[in-house]
Design a protein around this motif. Sequence first.
Motif, mmCIF file in Angstrom:
data_model
loop_
_atom_site.group_PDB
_atom_site.id
_atom_site.type_symbol
_atom_site.label_atom_id
_atom_site.label_comp_id
_atom_site.label_asym_id
_atom_site.label_seq_id
_atom_site.Cartn_x
_atom_site.Cartn_y
_atom_site.Cartn_z
ATOM 1 N N THR A 296 0.840 -1.189 0.000
ATOM 2 C CA THR A 296 0.000 0.000 0.000
ATOM 3 C C THR A 296 0.877 1.241 0.000
ATOM 4 O O THR A 296 2.061 1.177 0.342
ATOM 5 C CB THR A 296 -0.975 0.004 1.207
ATOM 6 N N TRP B 237 -0.690 6.587 12.113
ATOM 7 C CA TRP B 237 -1.636 5.642 11.535
ATOM 8 C C TRP B 237 -1.760 4.449 12.471
ATOM 9 O O TRP B 237 -0.767 4.011 13.059
ATOM 10 C CB TRP B 237 -1.155 5.106 10.190
ATOM 11 N N ASP B 238 -2.967 3.883 12.581
ATOM 12 C CA ASP B 238 -3.153 2.625 13.286
ATOM 13 C C ASP B 238 -2.615 1.516 12.403
ATOM 14 O O ASP B 238 -2.812 1.519 11.189
ATOM 15 C CB ASP B 238 -4.640 2.384 13.588
ATOM 16 N N GLU C 134 -3.607 -2.008 9.633
ATOM 17 C CA GLU C 134 -4.491 -1.634 8.528
ATOM 18 C C GLU C 134 -4.135 -0.301 7.872
ATOM 19 O O GLU C 134 -4.497 -0.069 6.724
ATOM 20 C CB GLU C 134 -5.958 -1.558 8.994
ATOM 21 N N GLU D 25 -5.488 2.512 8.393
ATOM 22 C CA GLU D 25 -6.762 3.080 7.965
ATOM 23 C C GLU D 25 -6.863 4.582 8.155
ATOM 24 O O GLU D 25 -7.263 5.292 7.251
ATOM 25 C CB GLU D 25 -7.919 2.399 8.693
ATOM 26 N N GLU D 26 -6.556 5.087 9.322
ATOM 27 C CA GLU D 26 -6.747 6.506 9.598
ATOM 28 C C GLU D 26 -5.432 7.190 9.872
ATOM 29 O O GLU D 26 -4.575 6.663 10.556
ATOM 30 C CB GLU D 26 -7.653 6.692 10.815
#
Length: 175
Positions: free
Chosen positions: A98, A131-132, A135, A137-138
């Motif tokens: 990613t 970031w968490d 994942e 994600e946020e």
Amino acid sequence: KKLWGMALGSLDPEKKKKEADDGWGSINMVKLTQLNKVLSGQDARQLPSLKLLFELKGHSAAILTVTVVAGSDTVLTAGADSKIMVWDVGDIAPKLLTTLSSAETAVTSLQIDSLGGALYAGCKDGAVLAWDMPEFEECHLIRKDPSAITSMAYNPLTRRIISAGRDGSIIAHAT
């Protein structure tokens, strides 16, 4: 490409001038994975021979920082293109998992907390982002420091991320 050339900056002669003009021409970090791969941000080499294993291609500008997720084959690179790339380097060829692109300026430092629950990025504009994991994600803005972030460390006792700035400041951030 020669390993000792990394201290001088990009191994690609065409990129050297642009990176020098940007002020980010030096590759000033190396990391060692659990499988004895030496990562410079641009490539990976096997110990003890330092044989080139693969190159990490994807960034459009100088790679300024690299970190390894403990106990895994996951590597993160970041740099002057404001992107953080997450790689799986367990196979013969690296696989880009990613790309994180929430930073507004160059990402100059990466740090993972000791529990592997968060990724922190320090930026040229002084932003400290989080970031968490795993994942991603946020993205959260932890704080904006007064100057460019040059280095970061995670303190597991206080659960704070500590940033060092180009202006000589050292700031402990609540996470």
